[in-house]
Scaffold this motif. Structure first.
Motif, PDB file in Angstrom:
ATOM      1  N   ILE A 208       0.271  -0.208  -4.774  1.00 21.31           N
ATOM      2  CA  ILE A 208      -0.523  -0.828  -5.834  1.00 21.31           C
ATOM      3  C   ILE A 208       0.237  -0.790  -7.156  1.00 21.31           C
ATOM      4  O   ILE A 208       0.253  -1.761  -7.927  1.00 21.31           O
ATOM      5  CB  ILE A 208      -1.885  -0.123  -5.965  1.00 21.31           C
ATOM      6  N   LYS A 209       0.882   0.327  -7.435  1.00 20.82           N
ATOM      7  CA  LYS A 209       1.677   0.467  -8.660  1.00 20.82           C
ATOM      8  C   LYS A 209       2.779  -0.584  -8.710  1.00 20.82           C
ATOM      9  O   LYS A 209       3.007  -1.233  -9.742  1.00 20.82           O
ATOM     10  CB  LYS A 209       2.273   1.874  -8.731  1.00 20.82           C
ATOM     11  N   LYS A 210       3.453  -0.780  -7.582  1.00 19.49           N
ATOM     12  CA  LYS A 210       4.534  -1.766  -7.537  1.00 19.49           C
ATOM     13  C   LYS A 210       3.985  -3.181  -7.693  1.00 19.49           C
ATOM     14  O   LYS A 210       4.610  -4.032  -8.350  1.00 19.49           O
ATOM     15  CB  LYS A 210       5.299  -1.636  -6.217  1.00 19.49           C
ATOM     16  N   ILE A 211       2.820  -3.461  -7.111  1.00 23.23           N
ATOM     17  CA  ILE A 211       2.205  -4.777  -7.270  1.00 23.23           C
ATOM     18  C   ILE A 211       1.924  -5.062  -8.738  1.00 23.23           C
ATOM     19  O   ILE A 211       2.175  -6.169  -9.239  1.00 23.23           O
ATOM     20  CB  ILE A 211       0.912  -4.860  -6.431  1.00 23.23           C
ATOM     21  N   HIS A 212       1.412  -4.062  -9.452  1.00 21.23           N
ATOM     22  CA  HIS A 212       1.174  -4.247 -10.887  1.00 21.23           C
ATOM     23  C   HIS A 212       2.485  -4.503 -11.632  1.00 21.23           C
ATOM     24  O   HIS A 212       2.552  -5.381 -12.505  1.00 21.23           O
ATOM     25  CB  HIS A 212       0.491  -3.009 -11.466  1.00 21.23           C
ATOM     26  N   GLU A 213       3.526  -3.783 -11.274  1.00 21.66           N
ATOM     27  CA  GLU A 213       4.807  -3.926 -11.968  1.00 21.66           C
ATOM     28  C   GLU A 213       5.428  -5.306 -11.751  1.00 21.66           C
ATOM     29  O   GLU A 213       5.995  -5.883 -12.680  1.00 21.66           O
ATOM     30  CB  GLU A 213       5.773  -2.834 -11.500  1.00 21.66           C
ATOM     31  N   VAL A 214       5.333  -5.851 -10.529  1.00 25.58           N
ATOM     32  CA  VAL A 214       5.981  -7.143 -10.252  1.00 25.58           C
ATOM     33  C   VAL A 214       5.145  -8.321 -10.719  1.00 25.58           C
ATOM     34  O   VAL A 214       5.680  -9.424 -10.907  1.00 25.58           O
ATOM     35  CB  VAL A 214       6.333  -7.292  -8.759  1.00 25.58           C
ATOM     36  N   THR A 215       3.823  -8.124 -10.919  1.00 21.57           N
ATOM     37  CA  THR A 215       2.975  -9.240 -11.349  1.00 21.57           C
ATOM     38  C   THR A 215       2.638  -9.194 -12.833  1.00 21.57           C
ATOM     39  O   THR A 215       2.481 -10.237 -13.471  1.00 21.57           O
ATOM     40  CB  THR A 215       1.657  -9.257 -10.559  1.00 21.57           C
ATOM     41  N   GLY A 216       2.505  -7.984 -13.384  1.00 18.74           N
ATOM     42  CA  GLY A 216       2.168  -7.840 -14.793  1.00 18.74           C
ATOM     43  C   GLY A 216       0.727  -8.178 -15.138  1.00 18.74           C
ATOM     44  O   GLY A 216       0.378  -8.288 -16.318  1.00 18.74           O
ATOM     45  N   VAL A 217      -0.146  -8.341 -14.127  1.00 23.75           N
ATOM     46  CA  VAL A 217      -1.549  -8.673 -14.393  1.00 23.75           C
ATOM     47  C   VAL A 217      -2.424  -7.445 -14.157  1.00 23.75           C
ATOM     48  O   VAL A 217      -2.018  -6.498 -13.482  1.00 23.75           O
ATOM     49  CB  VAL A 217      -2.029  -9.834 -13.490  1.00 23.75           C
ATOM     50  N   PRO A 218      -3.644  -7.441 -14.705  1.00 21.51           N
ATOM     51  CA  PRO A 218      -4.562  -6.335 -14.405  1.00 21.51           C
ATOM     52  C   PRO A 218      -4.859  -6.253 -12.909  1.00 21.51           C
ATOM     53  O   PRO A 218      -5.110  -7.274 -12.258  1.00 21.51           O
ATOM     54  CB  PRO A 218      -5.823  -6.706 -15.198  1.00 21.51           C
ATOM     55  N   VAL A 219      -4.837  -5.037 -12.384  1.00 23.52           N
ATOM     56  CA  VAL A 219      -5.131  -4.807 -10.969  1.00 23.52           C
ATOM     57  C   VAL A 219      -6.384  -3.953 -10.876  1.00 23.52           C
ATOM     58  O   VAL A 219      -6.434  -2.849 -11.426  1.00 23.52           O
ATOM     59  CB  VAL A 219      -3.949  -4.110 -10.262  1.00 23.52           C
ATOM     60  N   ASN A 220      -7.392  -4.463 -10.195  1.00 23.67           N
ATOM     61  CA  ASN A 220      -8.643  -3.749  -9.988  1.00 23.67           C
ATOM     62  C   ASN A 220      -8.724  -3.277  -8.540  1.00 23.67           C
ATOM     63  O   ASN A 220      -8.393  -4.030  -7.617  1.00 23.67           O
ATOM     64  CB  ASN A 220      -9.840  -4.659 -10.289  1.00 23.67           C
ATOM     65  N   LEU A 221      -9.175  -2.042  -8.356  1.00 25.64           N
ATOM     66  CA  LEU A 221      -9.302  -1.466  -7.015  1.00 25.64           C
ATOM     67  C   LEU A 221     -10.778  -1.268  -6.699  1.00 25.64           C
ATOM     68  O   LEU A 221     -11.480  -0.565  -7.432  1.00 25.64           O
ATOM     69  CB  LEU A 221      -8.560  -0.139  -6.932  1.00 25.64           C
ATOM     70  N   TYR A 222     -11.233  -1.891  -5.622  1.00 30.58           N
ATOM     71  CA  TYR A 222     -12.628  -1.785  -5.204  1.00 30.58           C
ATOM     72  C   TYR A 222     -12.711  -1.015  -3.892  1.00 30.58           C
ATOM     73  O   TYR A 222     -12.063  -1.379  -2.908  1.00 30.58           O
ATOM     74  CB  TYR A 222     -13.249  -3.182  -5.064  1.00 30.58           C
ATOM     75  N   LEU A 223     -13.514   0.043  -3.893  1.00 28.76           N
ATOM     76  CA  LEU A 223     -13.642   0.924  -2.741  1.00 28.76           C
ATOM     77  C   LEU A 223     -14.822   0.492  -1.888  1.00 28.76           C
ATOM     78  O   LEU A 223     -15.955   0.395  -2.373  1.00 28.76           O
ATOM     79  CB  LEU A 223     -13.833   2.372  -3.199  1.00 28.76           C
ATOM     80  N   ARG A 224     -14.555   0.238  -0.614  1.00 26.16           N
ATOM     81  CA  ARG A 224     -15.621  -0.115   0.332  1.00 26.16           C
ATOM     82  C   ARG A 224     -16.231   1.188   0.861  1.00 26.16           C
ATOM     83  O   ARG A 224     -15.584   1.918   1.615  1.00 26.16           O
ATOM     84  CB  ARG A 224     -15.058  -0.969   1.468  1.00 26.16           C
ATOM     85  N   LEU A 225     -17.453   1.467   0.464  1.00 26.09           N
ATOM     86  CA  LEU A 225     -18.095   2.738   0.769  1.00 26.09           C
ATOM     87  C   LEU A 225     -18.785   2.711   2.133  1.00 26.09           C
ATOM     88  O   LEU A 225     -19.202   1.661   2.623  1.00 26.09           O
ATOM     89  CB  LEU A 225     -19.119   3.082  -0.310  1.00 26.09           C
ATOM     90  N   ASP A 226     -18.874   3.902   2.722  1.00 25.45           N
ATOM     91  CA  ASP A 226     -19.669   4.134   3.934  1.00 25.45           C
ATOM     92  C   ASP A 226     -19.203   3.323   5.132  1.00 25.45           C
ATOM     93  O   ASP A 226     -20.006   3.004   6.022  1.00 25.45           O
ATOM     94  CB  ASP A 226     -21.158   3.861   3.663  1.00 25.45           C
ATOM     95  N   MET A 227     -17.914   3.018   5.182  1.00 33.69           N
ATOM     96  CA  MET A 227     -17.380   2.347   6.358  1.00 33.69           C
ATOM     97  C   MET A 227     -17.248   3.372   7.485  1.00 33.69           C
ATOM     98  O   MET A 227     -16.835   4.516   7.253  1.00 33.69           O
ATOM     99  CB  MET A 227     -16.032   1.719   6.049  1.00 33.69           C
ATOM    100  N   PRO A 228     -17.584   3.018   8.721  1.00 32.43           N
ATOM    101  CA  PRO A 228     -17.545   3.988   9.826  1.00 32.43           C
ATOM    102  C   PRO A 228     -16.154   4.569  10.022  1.00 32.43           C
ATOM    103  O   PRO A 228     -15.147   3.875   9.913  1.00 32.43           O
ATOM    104  CB  PRO A 228     -17.976   3.160  11.042  1.00 32.43           C
ATOM    105  N   LEU A 229     -16.134   5.856  10.310  1.00 30.01           N
ATOM    106  CA  LEU A 229     -14.873   6.531  10.574  1.00 30.01           C
ATOM    107  C   LEU A 229     -14.384   6.162  11.973  1.00 30.01           C
ATOM    108  O   LEU A 229     -15.155   6.229  12.928  1.00 30.01           O
ATOM    109  CB  LEU A 229     -15.073   8.049  10.481  1.00 30.01           C
ATOM    110  N   PRO A 230     -13.116   5.752  12.111  1.00 33.26           N
ATOM    111  CA  PRO A 230     -12.601   5.476  13.456  1.00 33.26           C
ATOM    112  C   PRO A 230     -12.689   6.714  14.329  1.00 33.26           C
ATOM    113  O   PRO A 230     -12.635   7.841  13.844  1.00 33.26           O
ATOM    114  CB  PRO A 230     -11.136   5.090  13.198  1.00 33.26           C
ATOM    115  N   ALA A 231     -12.813   6.517  15.621  1.00 38.86           N
ATOM    116  CA  ALA A 231     -12.873   7.646  16.549  1.00 38.86           C
ATOM    117  C   ALA A 231     -11.661   8.531  16.370  1.00 38.86           C
ATOM    118  O   ALA A 231     -10.533   8.036  16.328  1.00 38.86           O
ATOM    119  CB  ALA A 231     -12.950   7.141  17.985  1.00 38.86           C
ATOM    120  N   PRO A 232     -11.816   9.858  16.186  1.00 34.24           N
ATOM    121  CA  PRO A 232     -10.668  10.737  15.958  1.00 34.24           C
ATOM    122  C   PRO A 232      -9.759  10.778  17.168  1.00 34.24           C
ATOM    123  O   PRO A 232     -10.213  10.980  18.291  1.00 34.24           O
ATOM    124  CB  PRO A 232     -11.306  12.101  15.688  1.00 34.24           C
TER     125      PRO A 232
END
Length: 320
Positions: free
Chosen positions: A80-104
């Motif tokens: 993500i840091k590198k994406i911001h550096e090469v594009t120079g635009v604001p980068v927003n990170l959205y977390l998808r909550l409560d997604m099922p955990l894959p089988a261990p």
């Protein structure tokens, strides 16, 4: 855009191109038709630096999504840091909550989030840290925002997650190469821990041949992590002190300011790796997907090597 295939079309794709079939099945399983309309998928996926730069020029920002868990998110940050550096635009990170955990598949111990990868409470603790990083414009829960880059695509079973470097998973699916030898996390060091050895050891990814009891001879060891992990480590280190942290920003500040850090393949170690704090990793030979890189990085498989590293770092020796 993603389009559901007929049964015949899906069978033909499976016969013709198994890799593309895996991608198709992953998208079909994880997204409803409406959700997919919000993602660049299929042939429009932003999987090269050139495509990402073009999208950034058009929209003047980039929205990225990730569903956790927290360690995976930390290891996604250098990309993500590198994406911001090469594009120079604001980068927003959205977390998808409560997604099922894959089988261990790598451990028979329970996951700290239970049946999901990240919940609202843990996301809140993580956001306190992510919001201090200058390459992230905003971090929030996902709620139907337009998404340019879906970092969960590394879970589509096209990458060897049991042995590929976890910090490169997101680079493979975006075509952006992170600089992993450089710090990708910033936190103000808590200097009150400057003479402390900070220890964290999760119940997962343990090398069963390693004995931590020699650390009882060091009077400057403190533990960060959940109480059950602490109680387990006290069996080997009776005088071990537990330090409770209210947020992941506070945890990062402690790790940034400590004498050195010891941990296994767990979330606190990911912070040490991102900060490039002097660190020792208990490597897990069954799933060697955490790779220390850059200065002050040490890992071990065997007891004598571990004890030697601790002794030399505690004395302040330069370990080469």
């Amino acid at each position: 855009m993603f389009k559901r295939k007929s049964s015949i079309e899906a069978l033909w794709l499976k016969y013709r191109d198994k890799n593309e079939y895996r991608k198709y099945k992953w998208e079909l399983k994880n997204y409803t038709e409406q959700e997919v309309l919000n993602f660049f998928t299929g042939t429009d996926r932003l999987d090269t630096q050139e495509k990402i730069i073009a999208a950034a020029k058009q929209d003047k920002l980039l929205n990225i999504t990730h569903s956790g868990n927290v360690g995976d998110i930390i290891y996604a940050l250098p990309t993500i840091k590198k994406i911001h550096e090469v594009t120079g635009v604001p980068v927003n990170l959205y977390l998808r909550l409560d997604m099922p955990l894959p089988a261990p598949i790598f451990s028979n111990t329970s996951h700290s989030m239970g049946a999901v990868m990240i919940n609202a409470k843990t996301a809140g603790k993580l956001i306190t840290l992510l919001d201090t990083q200058d390459y992230i414009n905003k971090t929030d829960a996902y709620s139907d925002q337009k998404i340019h880059i879906d970092l969960d695509f590394f879970r589509s079973k096209i990458l060897p997650l049991n042995n590929a470097n976890i910090a490169r998973w997101c680079s493979y699916i975006t075509g952006v190469t992170p600089e992993l030898w450089k710090p990708w996390l910033l936190a103000k060091p808590d200097t009150s821990f400057s003479d402390k050895i900070v220890l964290s050891r999760s119940e997962r990814y343990r090398n069963s041949t390693i004995d931590y009891s020699f650390l009882k001879d060091y009077k400057n060891v403190v533990f960060i992590g959940v109480k059950s992990e602490y109680e387990d480590m006290k069996k080997s280190i009776p005088d071990l002190e537990l330090f409770h942290t209210e947020s992941f920003l506070e945890m990062a500040q402690i790790i940034a300011g400590c004498k050195f850090f010891i941990g296994n393949q767990s979330f606190p170690y990911s912070l040490a790796e991102g900060l490039k704090t002097p660190r020792i990793l208990e490597a897990y030979y069954h799933v060697p997907h955490v790779i220390p890189e850059g200065e002050n990085a040490h890992d071990f498989y065997f007891q004598h090597h571990f004890e030697s590293l601790v002794s030399r770092l505690d004395r302040g020796d330069t370990v080469k």
